[in-house]
Write a protein that holds these residues in place. Structure first.
Motif, PDB file in Angstrom:
ATOM      1  N   ILE A 154       0.868  -1.222   0.225  1.00 54.74           N
ATOM      2  CA  ILE A 154      -0.019  -0.166   0.014  1.00 54.74           C
ATOM      3  C   ILE A 154       0.779   1.423  -0.053  1.00 54.74           C
ATOM      4  N   SER A 155       1.995   1.353   0.728  1.00 57.26           N
ATOM      5  CA  SER A 155       2.899   2.548   0.889  1.00 57.26           C
ATOM      6  C   SER A 155       3.473   2.886  -0.410  1.00 57.26           C
ATOM      7  N   ARG A 156       3.560   1.960  -1.441  1.00 56.01           N
ATOM      8  CA  ARG A 156       4.129   2.474  -2.797  1.00 56.01           C
ATOM      9  C   ARG A 156       3.227   3.364  -3.668  1.00 56.01           C
ATOM     10  N   PHE A 157       1.862   3.138  -3.342  1.00 50.40           N
ATOM     11  CA  PHE A 157       0.792   3.781  -4.024  1.00 50.40           C
ATOM     12  C   PHE A 157       0.338   5.211  -3.356  1.00 50.40           C
ATOM     13  N   ILE A 158       1.076   5.394  -2.308  1.00 53.53           N
ATOM     14  CA  ILE A 158       0.891   6.815  -1.529  1.00 53.53           C
ATOM     15  C   ILE A 158       1.940   8.017  -1.582  1.00 53.53           C
ATOM     16  N   SER A 159       1.567   9.142  -1.946  1.00 48.76           N
ATOM     17  CA  SER A 159       2.506  10.232  -2.147  1.00 48.76           C
ATOM     18  C   SER A 159       3.141  10.657  -0.732  1.00 48.76           C
ATOM     19  N   GLU A 160       4.100  11.483  -0.684  1.00 50.28           N
ATOM     20  CA  GLU A 160       4.662  11.751   0.595  1.00 50.28           C
ATOM     21  C   GLU A 160       3.635  12.793   1.359  1.00 50.28           C
ATOM     22  N   GLN A 161       2.832  13.352   0.731  1.00 51.78           N
ATOM     23  CA  GLN A 161       1.919  13.841   1.279  1.00 51.78           C
ATOM     24  C   GLN A 161       0.662  13.173   1.978  1.00 51.78           C
ATOM     25  N   GLY A 162       0.625  11.908   1.507  1.00 52.36           N
ATOM     26  CA  GLY A 162      -0.417  10.950   2.175  1.00 52.36           C
ATOM     27  C   GLY A 162      -1.613  10.730   1.055  1.00 52.36           C
ATOM     28  N   GLN A 212      -6.522  -0.471  -9.420  1.00 50.47           N
ATOM     29  CA  GLN A 212      -6.659   0.825  -8.771  1.00 50.47           C
ATOM     30  C   GLN A 212      -7.750   0.902  -7.526  1.00 50.47           C
ATOM     31  N   ARG A 213      -8.941   0.198  -8.125  1.00 46.52           N
ATOM     32  CA  ARG A 213      -9.992   0.270  -7.140  1.00 46.52           C
ATOM     33  C   ARG A 213      -9.674  -0.480  -5.838  1.00 46.52           C
ATOM     34  N   LEU A 214      -9.407  -1.681  -5.917  1.00 50.94           N
ATOM     35  CA  LEU A 214      -8.685  -2.346  -4.861  1.00 50.94           C
ATOM     36  C   LEU A 214      -7.669  -1.777  -3.811  1.00 50.94           C
ATOM     37  N   ILE A 215      -6.827  -1.053  -4.577  1.00 46.76           N
ATOM     38  CA  ILE A 215      -5.733  -0.331  -3.662  1.00 46.76           C
ATOM     39  C   ILE A 215      -6.414   0.688  -3.030  1.00 46.76           C
ATOM     40  N   THR A 216      -7.395   1.543  -3.564  1.00 42.88           N
ATOM     41  CA  THR A 216      -7.920   2.618  -2.990  1.00 42.88           C
ATOM     42  C   THR A 216      -8.757   2.107  -1.785  1.00 42.88           C
ATOM     43  N   ILE A 217      -9.438   1.230  -1.777  1.00 42.51           N
ATOM     44  CA  ILE A 217     -10.590   0.575  -0.868  1.00 42.51           C
ATOM     45  C   ILE A 217      -9.465   0.129   0.132  1.00 42.51           C
ATOM     46  N   ALA A 218      -8.121  -0.605  -0.226  1.00 40.55           N
ATOM     47  CA  ALA A 218      -7.271  -0.871   1.010  1.00 40.55           C
ATOM     48  C   ALA A 218      -6.793   0.146   1.708  1.00 40.55           C
ATOM     49  N   ILE A 219      -6.498   1.140   1.040  1.00 39.13           N
ATOM     50  CA  ILE A 219      -5.633   2.227   1.643  1.00 39.13           C
ATOM     51  C   ILE A 219      -6.841   3.220   2.428  1.00 39.13           C
ATOM     52  N   LYS A 220      -7.955   3.009   2.089  1.00 38.51           N
ATOM     53  CA  LYS A 220      -8.898   3.964   3.157  1.00 38.51           C
ATOM     54  C   LYS A 220      -9.448   3.130   4.079  1.00 38.51           C
ATOM     55  N   GLN A 221      -9.282   1.798   3.993  1.00 41.10           N
ATOM     56  CA  GLN A 221      -9.580   0.683   5.083  1.00 41.10           C
ATOM     57  C   GLN A 221      -8.326   1.251   6.169  1.00 41.10           C
ATOM     58  N   ALA A 222      -7.249   1.206   5.621  1.00 41.11           N
ATOM     59  CA  ALA A 222      -5.919   1.164   6.556  1.00 41.11           C
ATOM     60  C   ALA A 222      -6.091   2.436   7.417  1.00 41.11           C
ATOM     61  N   ARG A 223      -6.447   3.537   6.498  1.00 40.20           N
ATOM     62  CA  ARG A 223      -6.686   4.864   7.267  1.00 40.20           C
ATOM     63  C   ARG A 223      -7.701   4.693   8.201  1.00 40.20           C
ATOM     64  N   ILE A 224      -8.911   4.205   8.030  1.00 44.83           N
ATOM     65  CA  ILE A 224      -9.698   4.053   9.245  1.00 44.83           C
ATOM     66  C   ILE A 224      -9.554   3.389  10.370  1.00 44.83           C
ATOM     67  N   LEU A 225      -8.577   2.164  10.236  1.00 42.43           N
ATOM     68  CA  LEU A 225      -8.297   1.496  11.223  1.00 42.43           C
ATOM     69  C   LEU A 225      -6.812   1.759  11.943  1.00 42.43           C
ATOM     70  N   SER A 226      -6.367   3.273  11.479  1.00 41.74           N
ATOM     71  CA  SER A 226      -5.413   3.776  11.861  1.00 41.74           C
ATOM     72  C   SER A 226      -4.032   3.207  11.746  1.00 41.74           C
ATOM     73  N   SER A 227      -3.884   2.455  10.773  1.00 42.28           N
ATOM     74  CA  SER A 227      -2.535   1.666  10.560  1.00 42.28           C
ATOM     75  C   SER A 227      -1.880   2.760   9.540  1.00 42.28           C
ATOM     76  N   LEU A 228      -2.491   3.685   8.967  1.00 41.65           N
ATOM     77  CA  LEU A 228      -1.886   4.529   8.110  1.00 41.65           C
ATOM     78  C   LEU A 228      -2.621   5.894   8.234  1.00 41.65           C
TER      79      LEU A 228
END
Length: 109
Positions: free
Chosen positions: A36-44, A59-75
């Motif tokens: 997931i961290s490979r698909f996020i810019s320096e600003q998040g 891209q859809r699956l990556i976006t969903i995974a990033i949003k889930q990780a943000r909600i769970l406070s791992s990102l």
């Protein structure tokens, strides 16, 4: 072919096919932080499909995974480290542009 016609032809470039950023064995999941961290810019921010070279489904699956990780406070939602550096270096005081006139009154006895 004449030499005059050869001047206008472009030489062929060698094209090396790039490897896909997500391999077939990689699982797109909110727990896979290295992926997931490979698909996020320096600003998040989530990078676009053109930058990532992903398919629409990936891209859809990556976006969903990033949003889930943000909600769970791992990102984190935002990366504030750059903003702090900027605000310290360019700290300014706001000015209105108008100078206040001070009156000096002399009292004569």
């Amino acid at each position: 072919m004449d030499k005059s016609k050869r001047l206008f032809l472009k030489p062929k470039r060698s094209f090396r096919r790039r490897l896909p950023p997500i391999q077939s064995g990689d699982r797109i999941d909110y727990k896979n932080m290295s992926l997931i961290s490979r698909f996020i810019s320096e600003q998040g921010k989530i990078l676009s499909r053109r930058v990532n070279r992903l398919t629409l489904k990936q891209q859809r699956l990556i976006t969903i995974a990033i949003k889930q990780a943000r909600i769970l406070s791992s990102l984190p939602f935002l990366n504030n480290e750059k903003k702090i550096e900027k605000s310290e270096s360019t700290a300014r005081t706001p000015t209105t542009g108008l100078k206040k006139k001070t009156r000096v009154i002399f009292e004569m006895n």
